[in-house]
Enzyme design. Structure first.
Site, PDB file in Angstrom:
ATOM      1  N   HIS A 363       0.735  -1.266   0.093  1.00  0.00           N
ATOM      2  CA  HIS A 363      -0.021  -0.047  -0.062  1.00  0.00           C
ATOM      3  C   HIS A 363       0.874   1.059  -0.082  1.00  0.00           C
ATOM      4  O   HIS A 363       0.568   2.316  -0.645  1.00  0.00           O
ATOM      5  CB  HIS A 363      -0.788  -0.065   1.084  1.00  0.00           C
ATOM      6  CG  HIS A 363      -2.273  -0.967   0.710  1.00  0.00           C
ATOM      7  ND1 HIS A 363      -2.189  -2.445   0.990  1.00  0.00           N
ATOM      8  CD2 HIS A 363      -3.040  -0.735  -0.049  1.00  0.00           C
ATOM      9  CE1 HIS A 363      -3.042  -2.968   0.481  1.00  0.00           C
ATOM     10  NE2 HIS A 363      -3.680  -2.212  -0.140  1.00  0.00           N
ATOM     11  N   ARG A 470     -10.617   4.622  -0.777  1.00  0.00           N
ATOM     12  CA  ARG A 470     -10.237   3.617   0.395  1.00  0.00           C
ATOM     13  C   ARG A 470     -10.601   4.111   1.428  1.00  0.00           C
ATOM     14  O   ARG A 470      -9.756   4.857   2.237  1.00  0.00           O
ATOM     15  CB  ARG A 470      -8.719   3.317   0.066  1.00  0.00           C
ATOM     16  CG  ARG A 470      -8.445   2.401  -1.044  1.00  0.00           C
ATOM     17  CD  ARG A 470      -6.891   2.070  -1.074  1.00  0.00           C
ATOM     18  NE  ARG A 470      -6.637   1.099  -1.945  1.00  0.00           N
ATOM     19  CZ  ARG A 470      -5.961   1.201  -3.262  1.00  0.00           C
ATOM     20  NH1 ARG A 470      -5.984   2.545  -3.675  1.00  0.00           N
ATOM     21  NH2 ARG A 470      -5.944   0.513  -3.963  1.00  0.00           N
ATOM     22  N   ARG A 506     -15.694   2.366  -0.514  1.00  0.00           N
ATOM     23  CA  ARG A 506     -15.709   0.967  -0.225  1.00  0.00           C
ATOM     24  C   ARG A 506     -15.720   0.763   1.217  1.00  0.00           C
ATOM     25  O   ARG A 506     -15.221   1.525   1.912  1.00  0.00           O
ATOM     26  CB  ARG A 506     -14.306   0.405  -0.715  1.00  0.00           C
ATOM     27  CG  ARG A 506     -13.862  -0.996  -0.375  1.00  0.00           C
ATOM     28  CD  ARG A 506     -12.715  -1.614  -0.950  1.00  0.00           C
ATOM     29  NE  ARG A 506     -11.670  -0.921  -0.392  1.00  0.00           N
ATOM     30  CZ  ARG A 506     -10.207  -1.344  -0.771  1.00  0.00           C
ATOM     31  NH1 ARG A 506      -9.788  -1.932  -1.512  1.00  0.00           N
ATOM     32  NH2 ARG A 506      -8.926  -0.620  -0.212  1.00  0.00           N
ATOM     33  N   GLU A 604     -12.037  -9.909  -6.124  1.00  0.00           N
ATOM     34  CA  GLU A 604     -10.581  -9.845  -5.768  1.00  0.00           C
ATOM     35  C   GLU A 604     -10.167 -11.251  -5.481  1.00  0.00           C
ATOM     36  O   GLU A 604      -8.925 -11.421  -5.392  1.00  0.00           O
ATOM     37  CB  GLU A 604     -10.358  -9.048  -4.464  1.00  0.00           C
ATOM     38  CG  GLU A 604     -10.970  -7.806  -4.440  1.00  0.00           C
ATOM     39  CD  GLU A 604     -10.544  -6.938  -3.415  1.00  0.00           C
ATOM     40  OE1 GLU A 604      -9.419  -6.259  -3.395  1.00  0.00           O
ATOM     41  OE2 GLU A 604     -11.295  -6.959  -2.308  1.00  0.00           O
ATOM     42  N   ASN A 627      -5.209  -6.014  -7.769  1.00  0.00           N
ATOM     43  CA  ASN A 627      -4.067  -6.262  -6.939  1.00  0.00           C
ATOM     44  C   ASN A 627      -4.393  -7.529  -6.250  1.00  0.00           C
ATOM     45  O   ASN A 627      -3.344  -8.247  -6.099  1.00  0.00           O
ATOM     46  CB  ASN A 627      -4.053  -5.247  -6.044  1.00  0.00           C
ATOM     47  CG  ASN A 627      -3.773  -3.539  -6.519  1.00  0.00           C
ATOM     48  OD1 ASN A 627      -3.551  -3.596  -7.694  1.00  0.00           O
ATOM     49  ND2 ASN A 627      -4.336  -2.644  -5.874  1.00  0.00           N
ATOM     50  N   ASP A 628      -5.503  -7.603  -5.623  1.00  0.00           N
ATOM     51  CA  ASP A 628      -5.521  -8.922  -4.733  1.00  0.00           C
ATOM     52  C   ASP A 628      -5.883  -9.933  -5.801  1.00  0.00           C
ATOM     53  O   ASP A 628      -5.426 -11.182  -5.268  1.00  0.00           O
ATOM     54  CB  ASP A 628      -6.731  -8.408  -3.786  1.00  0.00           C
ATOM     55  CG  ASP A 628      -6.064  -7.852  -2.364  1.00  0.00           C
ATOM     56  OD1 ASP A 628      -5.194  -8.280  -2.053  1.00  0.00           O
ATOM     57  OD2 ASP A 628      -6.809  -6.965  -1.932  1.00  0.00           O
ATOM     58  N   ARG A 638       1.587 -10.034  -2.397  1.00  0.00           N
ATOM     59  CA  ARG A 638       1.921  -8.597  -2.908  1.00  0.00           C
ATOM     60  C   ARG A 638       2.976  -7.884  -2.374  1.00  0.00           C
ATOM     61  O   ARG A 638       3.434  -6.854  -2.680  1.00  0.00           O
ATOM     62  CB  ARG A 638       0.593  -7.785  -3.140  1.00  0.00           C
ATOM     63  CG  ARG A 638      -0.197  -7.477  -1.940  1.00  0.00           C
ATOM     64  CD  ARG A 638      -1.682  -7.100  -2.150  1.00  0.00           C
ATOM     65  NE  ARG A 638      -1.784  -5.784  -2.128  1.00  0.00           N
ATOM     66  CZ  ARG A 638      -2.785  -4.971  -2.358  1.00  0.00           C
ATOM     67  NH1 ARG A 638      -3.910  -5.813  -2.287  1.00  0.00           N
ATOM     68  NH2 ARG A 638      -2.923  -3.652  -2.525  1.00  0.00           N
ATOM     69  N   CYS A 675     -10.318  -1.615 -10.439  1.00  0.00           N
ATOM     70  CA  CYS A 675      -9.753  -0.447  -9.766  1.00  0.00           C
ATOM     71  C   CYS A 675      -8.431  -0.820  -9.154  1.00  0.00           C
ATOM     72  O   CYS A 675      -7.942  -0.120  -8.462  1.00  0.00           O
ATOM     73  CB  CYS A 675     -10.713   0.166  -8.547  1.00  0.00           C
ATOM     74  SG  CYS A 675     -11.281  -1.192  -7.663  1.00  0.00           S
TER      75      CYS A 675
HETATM   76  C1  PEP Z   1      -7.201  -4.427  -5.060  1.00  0.00           C
HETATM   77  O1  PEP Z   1      -7.055  -5.477  -4.300  1.00  0.00           O
HETATM   78  O2  PEP Z   1      -6.895  -4.428  -6.372  1.00  0.00           O
HETATM   79  C2  PEP Z   1      -7.580  -3.351  -4.712  1.00  0.00           C
HETATM   80  C3  PEP Z   1      -8.062  -1.973  -5.629  1.00  0.00           C
HETATM   81  O3  PEP Z   1      -7.767  -3.071  -3.402  1.00  0.00           O
HETATM   82  P1  PEP Z   1      -6.456  -2.832  -2.381  1.00  0.00           P
HETATM   83  O4  PEP Z   1      -5.349  -2.384  -3.083  1.00  0.00           O
HETATM   84  O5  PEP Z   1      -6.760  -1.538  -1.654  1.00  0.00           O
HETATM   85  O6  PEP Z   1      -6.416  -3.896  -1.617  1.00  0.00           O
HETATM   86 MG    MG Z   2      -7.742  -5.455  -2.621  1.00  0.00          MG
END
Ligand code: PEP
Ligand code: MG
Length: 757
Positions: A363, A470, A506, A604, A627-628, A638, A675
């Site tokens: 993050h 977020r 979210r 996700e 991302n997840d 990650r 996203c």
């Molecule tokens: C994701 O997982 O792609 C996402 C947008 O959420 P975060 O990166 O906050 O986990």
């Molecule tokens: Mg996520």
């Protein structure tokens, strides 16, 4: 053997520098295996040779002077094949290369094992014996195990030398590159400021003392304060604990004596180091030495030293916060960067970021991209505490940090920076242009936000909506759960600033790597544990307060959407929907005129991909959190730099999953957005447009870059490219095909080399 292995590794770990580490290895190995010779050759890339760096048994005059070119001799062969060679009589082997200066002619038996760190062969560890005999299996296994354990220590010691500008064999070096992964694209050149969590001796950087006498005074005052504390404790414990335990305090007081630790620290300050750094250096030296001792009682003393020195450090740091001086071109370096560390630096001074831990999708890296700061993450081998005040280059495209840059390299990077600035300035005029492909297919670009400052910047960049707010960001910055009223104010600000454009909020997504200090979650596998919706459904009071706040904040604006993270089954969605309906009903009963907002589900998890249709039926829209999704599909943490090279959104499995989500959502007639960070990668964005995503939501800094690339390619060409890549079976080939298509469409090289998810 295991005991010996452990003790050798510990002793080597305690070594001051590369040469003493190598000397310890050859001495201890020769003794343990009872061989006549043990030597280490290290690869020196400046002279492209393996240099004899340490030996017991060969002529000492040859050390540092004898070298073998790449592939030359048995050492070269071991390095080339990255495999051990075990010979009864080395001189009979066709690759044998007699090194006259060493006097090795009398030794016949030869066993060489490679020293490998992160797949690279650093050098070769050799044992030799007069007798013509093969080393037995146990000896070979011992050497292989030892070499594997020592590789990281040797790499670290080498890197420390490289920071000082010397190669393993003592040659002057420059342009030493430390590999990490890209956190945020772009290049920066600047001076390092190492930041560190307080009261952690292992992370205090070395800095020059501004005023030596003053530093000594600070240290002595801190020392007196600790002496006083310990004296008091000693008194308080009288009669309550055994005399033996009280004696420990006497030992502590003794250690603090001017003739012991205290004196060493003062000496080091006199050599020009600041008090904290001098204390940490002396403490770490002693800790390492004690830890390497083969005696439980003595190795336990390492804990005492740490405890004692941490107390002194506390007073040194407590005498007033040491104001960190940020120069105009600060490159912030830390073992583990946090959002708070970034926030401390004045915005106009922060030029680059480097974190030893973490990865491109941590993050803090996402935050860095939002701020548009070139960032390299996961530089595992960086001796960061030696870097304070030095000039480095941060290459956020390649994911590299370069120390001791030569004039030529600096020039080259300066021209990239100029090119980069011109490119960004050139994109400015796209702000008010619509986002559509060259053949006028309309694409919607939204932004991801967390703080109010993101919102202002997003509006400025021409964002058409917020695809992901977020909400955990304000929770992370608070010291307790924000109340419903406090949340209402925060959400209202975002909704109002963007109205009438849509804002997708979210629900709280904590857990995984997002921990609230006031709500600790301690789990062995946090990413597979209590995360996102799982936490909030278990705590309906937190969920209800948040949803009520969102709904209240939207009154009269009507631009709110709510999105649910980390969904793995339909019950989570139906339970969340029930709670949202309850919150809505309550507010209506309170007489508030609240509209029921569109609700969406994040895709996700792999499970959610296969259930897109069922999930989409329950809600108004779906949004992919790539991302997840990438992390869970590829089973790659990650945040873990060791496996960062395996994390790729261009992996065919990820692309197939995304394609499937789009088609299933379309079959249900529900809009689908993405996203995750992938949407902000211009090359990936082209594929996502071709797949049929309705909205791409990204960090504001990448919005104009993505817009510019989408405008330069036709939907037909994007679809052809997608057809091609969906037939390919590896991420690298797909990335190259996408790069080629962008090149053919005339896209600037700096846009093409944006970081790869
Ligand atoms: C994701 O997982 O792609 C996402 C947008 O959420 P975060 O990166 O906050 O986990
Ligand atoms: Mg996520």
């Amino acid at each position: 053997m295991l005991e010996q292995l452990r003790s050798i590794v510990q002793e080597v770990n305690a070594a001051r520098d590369l040469q003493s580490a190598l000397d310890i290895i050859v001495g201890r190995v020769r003794k343990t295996l009872g061989t006549q010779v043990c030597s280490i050759f290290l690869f020196d890339k400046d002279i492209n040779s393996h240099v004899l760096m340490a030996s017991e048994g060969l002529r000492q005059e040859s050390i540092g002077h004898v070298s073998l070119e790449v592939g030359e001799g048995l050492v070269g062969l071991v390095a080339k094949h990255a495999e051990p060679i075990n010979l009864q009589d080395a001189s009979l082997h066709p690759s044998f290369h007699y090194l006259q200066e060493t006097g090795e002619e009398e030794f016949h038996a030869f066993l060489g094992v490679p020293i490998i760190h992160h797949r690279a062969v650093l050098g070769v560890l050799v044992v030799q014996h007069e007798e013509k005999r093969r080393f037995d299996e146990a000896e070979e296994a011992f050497l292989v195990t030892l070499s594997a354990q020592l590789a990281a220590v040797i790499a670290h010691a080498e890197a420390t030398g490289a920071i000082e500008g010397v190669s393993p064999s003592g040659h002057k070096t420059s342009d030493t590159a430390f590999a990490g992964v890209s956190g945020s694209s772009g290049v920066a050149i600047g001076k390092v400021v190492v930041v560190f969590p307080h009261a952690d001796l292992s992370q205090i950087p070395d800095r020059p003392a501004a005023d030596i006498d003053q530093e000594i005074k600070y240290f002595k005052t801190a020392l007196d304060a600790v002496r006083h504390d310990i004296g008091e404790l000693h008194g308080k414990l009288a009669g309550r604990v055994a005399e033996e335990e009280r004696q420990l305090f006497d030992a502590y007081l003794h250690m603090l004596d001017d003739s012991a630790l205290g004196n060493e620290v003062v000496e080091r300050i006199r050599q020009g180091h600041w008090a904290q750094g001098a204390l940490a250096w002396v403490a770490n030296e002693h800790v390492r030495r004690f830890e390497s001792m083969n005696d439980d009682y003595l190795s336990e003393r390492a804990v005492d030293i740490k405890e004692l020195c941490s107390r002194v450090l506390f007073y040194l740091q407590d005498r007033g916060k040491v104001e960190t001086v940020y120069n105009d071109d600060t490159i912030l370096v830390s073992e583990e960067l946090t959002a708070a560390m970034l926030a401390e630096v004045p915005k106009d001074k922060l030029k680059g970021l480097v974190s030893v831990k973490g990865s491109g999708n941590s993050h803090v890296a996402i935050l860095a991209r939002t701020m548009g700061i070139p960032t390299v993450m996961g530089v595992l081998d960086l001796p960061f505490s030696q870097l304070d005040g030095r000039e480095v280059i941060v290459d956020g495209y390649k994911g590299e940090v370069i120390s001791n840059p030569s004039d030529e390299l600096r020039e080259r990077y300066l021209s990239t920076i100029k090119e980069q600035d011109e490119l960004i300035a050139g994109l400015e005029n796209l702000k008010d242009e619509v986002c559509q492909t060259a053949d006028e297919h309309r694409v919607h670009l939204w932004v991801n936000t967390g703080l109010m400052s993101d919102v202002m910047h997003s509006i400025d960049q021409g964002a058409e909506g917020i695809g992901l707010f977020r909400t955990e960001v304000p929770f992370l910055l608070a010291e307790r759960f924000p109340s419903e009223q406090e949340q209402t104010a925060i959400y209202r600000e975002q909704l109002q600033a963007f109205a009438p454009k849509v804002v997708t909020m979210r629900t709280l997504d904590i857990g995984g790597d997002k921990a609230l200090s006031y709500f600790p979650i301690d789990e062995a596998n946090p990413f597979l544990g209590w995360r996102g919706i799982r936490v909030t459904l278990d705590h309906p009071e937190i969920f209800m307060a948040q949803v009520r706040a969102m709904l209240r904040a939207s009154i009269g604006l009507e631009n709110l959407q709510i999105m649910l993270p980390m969904i793995s089954n339909i019950y989570e969605v139906s339970s969340a929907l029930q709670l949202i309906k309850r919150a809505h009903r309550e507010l209506l009963q309170e007489g508030l005129d609240v509209r029921f907002p569109p609700i969406g589900v994040m895709i996700e998890l792999p499970a959610a991909v296969y259930q897109t249709r069922a999930l989409a039926r329950l809600v108004d829209f779906v949004s992919v959190g790539s991302n997840d999704l990438t992390q869970y599909l590829l089973a790659v943490d990650r945040n873990n730099p060791r496996v960062a090279h395996l994390y790729s959104a261009f992996h065919p499995a990820v692309l197939n999953a995304l394609y499937q989500v789009v088609s299933q959502a379309q079959e249900e007639g529900k809009p689908v957005s993405i996203c995750g960070e992938m949407a902000g990668d211009p090359g990936a964005a082209v594929l996502l447009v071709a797949m049929g995503f309705d909205v791409l939501s990204m960090n504001a800094m990448t919005l104009l870059k993505v817009k510019s690339v989408i405008r330069s390619i036709s939907l037909d060409a994007a679809q052809d490219l997608l057809d091609q890549v969906m037939q390919m079976d590896d991420a690298q080939t797909i990335r190259s095909a996408v790069d080629l298509a962008l090149y053919n469409a005339g896209v600037d090289r700096l846009l093409r080399s944006s970081r790869t998810n």
